[in-house]
Design a protein around this motif. Structure first.
Motif, short mmCIF file in Angstrom:
data_model
loop_
_atom_site.label_atom_id
_atom_site.label_comp_id
_atom_site.label_asym_id
_atom_site.label_seq_id
_atom_site.Cartn_x
_atom_site.Cartn_y
_atom_site.Cartn_z
N PHE A 109 0.83 -1.20 0.00
CA PHE A 109 0.00 0.00 0.00
C PHE A 109 0.87 1.26 0.00
N LEU A 110 1.91 1.23 0.81
CA LEU A 110 2.80 2.39 0.89
C LEU A 110 3.50 2.64 -0.44
N VAL A 111 3.99 1.58 -1.07
CA VAL A 111 4.67 1.71 -2.35
C VAL A 111 3.70 2.17 -3.44
N GLY A 112 2.47 1.65 -3.43
CA GLY A 112 1.50 2.01 -4.46
C GLY A 112 0.97 3.43 -4.33
N MET A 113 0.89 3.91 -3.09
CA MET A 113 0.32 5.25 -2.87
C MET A 113 1.37 6.36 -2.90
N LYS A 176 -8.19 7.23 -10.94
CA LYS A 176 -7.95 8.54 -10.34
C LYS A 176 -9.24 9.29 -10.03
N GLU A 177 -10.29 9.01 -10.83
CA GLU A 177 -11.56 9.71 -10.59
C GLU A 177 -12.12 9.36 -9.22
N TRP A 178 -11.99 8.09 -8.84
CA TRP A 178 -12.52 7.67 -7.53
C TRP A 178 -11.74 8.35 -6.41
N ILE A 179 -10.43 8.40 -6.55
CA ILE A 179 -9.62 9.06 -5.52
C ILE A 179 -9.90 10.55 -5.47
N ASN A 180 -10.08 11.18 -6.64
CA ASN A 180 -10.38 12.61 -6.67
C ASN A 180 -11.73 12.92 -6.03
N VAL A 181 -12.71 12.04 -6.25
CA VAL A 181 -14.02 12.24 -5.61
C VAL A 181 -13.89 12.14 -4.10
N ALA A 182 -13.09 11.17 -3.62
CA ALA A 182 -12.88 11.04 -2.18
C ALA A 182 -12.18 12.28 -1.61
N ARG A 183 -11.24 12.81 -2.35
CA ARG A 183 -10.56 14.03 -1.89
C ARG A 183 -11.52 15.22 -1.87
N THR A 184 -12.39 15.28 -2.88
CA THR A 184 -13.37 16.36 -2.93
C THR A 184 -14.30 16.31 -1.73
N LEU A 185 -14.64 15.08 -1.31
CA LEU A 185 -15.49 14.91 -0.14
C LEU A 185 -14.71 14.99 1.17
N THR A 189 -6.75 10.27 4.46
CA THR A 189 -5.90 9.30 3.76
C THR A 189 -6.15 7.87 4.23
N VAL A 190 -6.22 7.69 5.54
CA VAL A 190 -6.42 6.33 6.07
C VAL A 190 -7.79 5.80 5.68
N ARG A 191 -8.82 6.65 5.85
CA ARG A 191 -10.17 6.21 5.49
C ARG A 191 -10.28 5.98 3.99
N ARG A 192 -9.61 6.80 3.19
CA ARG A 192 -9.62 6.62 1.73
C ARG A 192 -8.97 5.30 1.35
N ALA A 193 -7.92 4.94 2.07
CA ALA A 193 -7.23 3.68 1.77
C ALA A 193 -8.14 2.48 2.03
#
Length: 277
Positions: A109-113, A176-185, A189-193
């Motif tokens: 997870f750390l390497v991928g993020m 990336k769209e899913w991650i961007n939506v999570a950031r918009t909301l 970081t932990v909850r997004r993971a």
């Protein structure tokens, strides 16, 4: 008929053909007639009775039934039931695999993020990944000084890389769209993971876990041949030293069956977390 039923029929037919060819190939030839009793005793049944040195399917089946009737007997260090030997091997694989899981998934997870961590760790991963797991065995025996723990370490070192790389790839490949939506909301970081990245990367992570369990089960047989004592690998080597080819064939069959069961368990888990987009 359904595809599954047709495939089952073909599989049964192929298995029957295999048994028939095996039986014909091991029937043996004619018995030798002109041979002195002393020489016949030295050469054994293979030469005197025309019997094949390789046991036939009936001999293997009869011996397998004897093992299945008493799978957990213990008559000393070199005479234990197949259930005990498989239990030792599965326990070692489970311990090493669990340790690899605890290390590979968080690190993946750390390497991928993190592109920075990915670039920093990549040289180490590329150097350590191609090393044969058995090459670590002498070093493990010298430092750990315990054959069982050394085998677990070898399982750990061979299981960690497929899980780590597949986890990193799955995490980095999340849309990336899913991650961007999570950031918009304003999702942390932990909850997004856990709520976005983990469900999306789960099929790839399970694929890595499935590859790792196959490699671990391959390696444990070779590792137990080296360290001795207990385990299905040691059983194969010990029976070869006793020239019991029947038991060697039975052990090979059981190794394949257990490997298939382990693979199917993780394959079902992978299908359970795979959803159409």
């Amino acid at each position: 008929m359904s595809l599954r039923l047709r495939a089952a029929i073909v599989s049964v037919a192929l298995f029957a053909i295999f048994l028939a060819v095996w039986h014909i190939a091991t029937r043996g030839g004619s018995a030798a007639t002109n041979m002195s009793p002393e020489y016949a005793k030295l050469m054994g049944a293979t030469a005197t009775q025309g019997k094949s040195a390789v046991p036939g399917p009936a001999d293997v089946g009869a011996k397998l039934w004897e093992h299945l009737k008493r799978p957990f007997y213990d008559n000393g260090p070199n005479d234990k039931g197949l259930g005990i030997q498989l239990g030792y091997s599965i326990a070692r694989v489970g311990a090493g695999y669990l340790l690899a899981l605890l290390v590979a998934i968080p690190l993946g997870f750390l390497v991928g993020m993190s592109p920075l961590i990915s670039r920093a760790l990549d040289p180490f991963i590329q150097i350590l990944k191609p090393i044969s797991p058995l090459a670590w065995m002498p070093l493990a025996l010298y430092t750990i000084k315990d054959s069982g723990l050394s085998a677990i370490f070898v399982i750990f070192i061979c299981s960690v890389w497929p899980m780590l790389l597949n986890t990193a790839f799955g995490v980095a490949s999340v849309r990336k769209e899913w991650i961007n939506v999570a950031r918009t909301l304003e999702v942390g970081t932990v909850r997004r993971a856990f709520t976005v990245i983990l469900p999306a990367a789960a099929p790839t992570i399970l694929t890595g876990m499935r590859i790792s369990i196959g490699i671990a089960w391959l390696v444990i047989v070779a590792a137990e041949m080296l360290v001795g004592g207990t385990g299905i690998g040691y059983f194969v080597w010990n029976e070869w030293n006793n020239l019991s080819i029947t038991n060697v064939i039975i052990a090979i069959l059981l190794i394949g069956l257990v490997g298939m069961l382990l693979d199917q368990v993780l394959a079902r888990c992978a299908r359970a977390v795979t959803f159409p987009e």
